[in-house]
Design an enzyme around this catalytic site. Sequence first.
Site, short mmCIF file in Angstrom:
data_model
loop_
_atom_site.label_atom_id
_atom_site.label_comp_id
_atom_site.label_asym_id
_atom_site.label_seq_id
_atom_site.Cartn_x
_atom_site.Cartn_y
_atom_site.Cartn_z
N SER A 136 0.80 -1.23 0.00
CA SER A 136 0.00 0.00 0.00
C SER A 136 0.82 1.27 0.00
CB SER A 136 -0.94 0.01 1.21
OG SER A 136 -0.20 0.00 2.43
N LYS A 193 -12.51 -0.52 1.65
CA LYS A 193 -11.83 0.27 0.62
C LYS A 193 -12.71 0.30 -0.63
CE LYS A 193 -7.18 -0.16 2.50
NZ LYS A 193 -7.56 -0.65 3.83
N HIS A 225 -5.71 -3.74 -1.20
CA HIS A 225 -5.53 -2.70 -2.21
C HIS A 225 -5.57 -3.27 -3.62
CE1 HIS A 225 -4.64 0.68 0.50
NE2 HIS A 225 -4.12 -0.24 1.29
#
Length: 403
Positions: A190, A249, A218
């Site tokens: 990340s 996310k 991610h």
Amino acid sequence: MTAYAAAAQAVLSVLESELDAIRTAGTWKGERVITSQQGPRISVDGSRGDILNFCANNYLGLSNHPEVVKAGIDALKKYGAGLSSVRFICGTQSIHKNLEEKLARFHEREDCILYASCFDANAGLFEVLLGPDDAVLSDELNHASIIDGIRLCRAKRFRYKHMDLNDLEEKLKESRSSRMRLVVTDGVFSMDGDVAPLQGICDLAEQYGALVFIDECHATGFLGPRGRGTDELLGVMDRVHIVNSTLGKALGGAAGGYTVGPKALIELLRQRSRPYLFSNSLPPPVVGCATRAVELLLASNEIAQSMAAKTMRFRNNMTQAGFTISGTAHPICPVMLGDARLASLMADDMLKLGVYVIGFSYPVVPKGKARIRVQISAAHTDEDIDRAVDAFIQTGRKHGVIS
């Protein structure tokens, strides 16, 4: 002064000293206050007008997507605000099982277990899976939650150099006497936006009889042709055994994490994983939002496919302007600056120009590797991206980063 009061004063003195050291080093992390929904344009307390947000994990722009928001409201009305219970007592509703089934189908794995966060998923996995006769082989730059999760287990620990397959092979040779070996890596790291060499990792794992785990926080939702993640992007979905990821996310951005993998593992986690057994169930509104986000991705890959061109537009224009951008073709685009104070000052100046970014410095990244981490969203327009690049150029010239 009593002994109790003296002890309390001594503790406060130590804490104030630590805080002063952080401020002096220029690594103080303030918290800006947002007064609107999360999205590509936000309102920030103390700033005028809409601010372009380029530092959220809202990769697909689903945090305020009308269908996702409506699904959360509907779940709130039908199922209530929360369960006031852990899952095995009276905290499992039909919507929890439905979301777990959809996530397993999305990742093409046998089963899924939900957690309050992916931090909890990482904290709850290794202790259950690995014992003192086993070994875990971990990339040196893995996320803090992976590191903390590994610390909780009793397996022998081997740390290999970042994305270094030669060093991983050496560690596999060193751990050859172990009963079970698990190679552990972030799918995407990340802080730098670099993608783990999963094909090579899987080759080595098969050669030496190890299992492979990836953290996909991610990557889930937007990497790979259908947004399934790093393993799909690199063609190893059938060679990665365990995947942990997040609902916080790309998949709506609310909260929650999960593990997908073999059914036997998921059933064992339900019996023994401490963050699962001792944490309240995910609230129905969160489950409703995440379920709708997954449904949108199961139905179409259009949103996921829109990311690549926008990411490269930013990366190419910033590189041409003279900035150093770490990583590869990932929407995490770290603008490397080196100095912590410089990163903080530039981020403040960017906000004055209407662009919200944050400086990252030690201990989030290594000393001397401070940067502004830009994150591209599917909800950003080309005009948004060009405006952010123009603001970086103006700010970079002011601080002598580019000429």
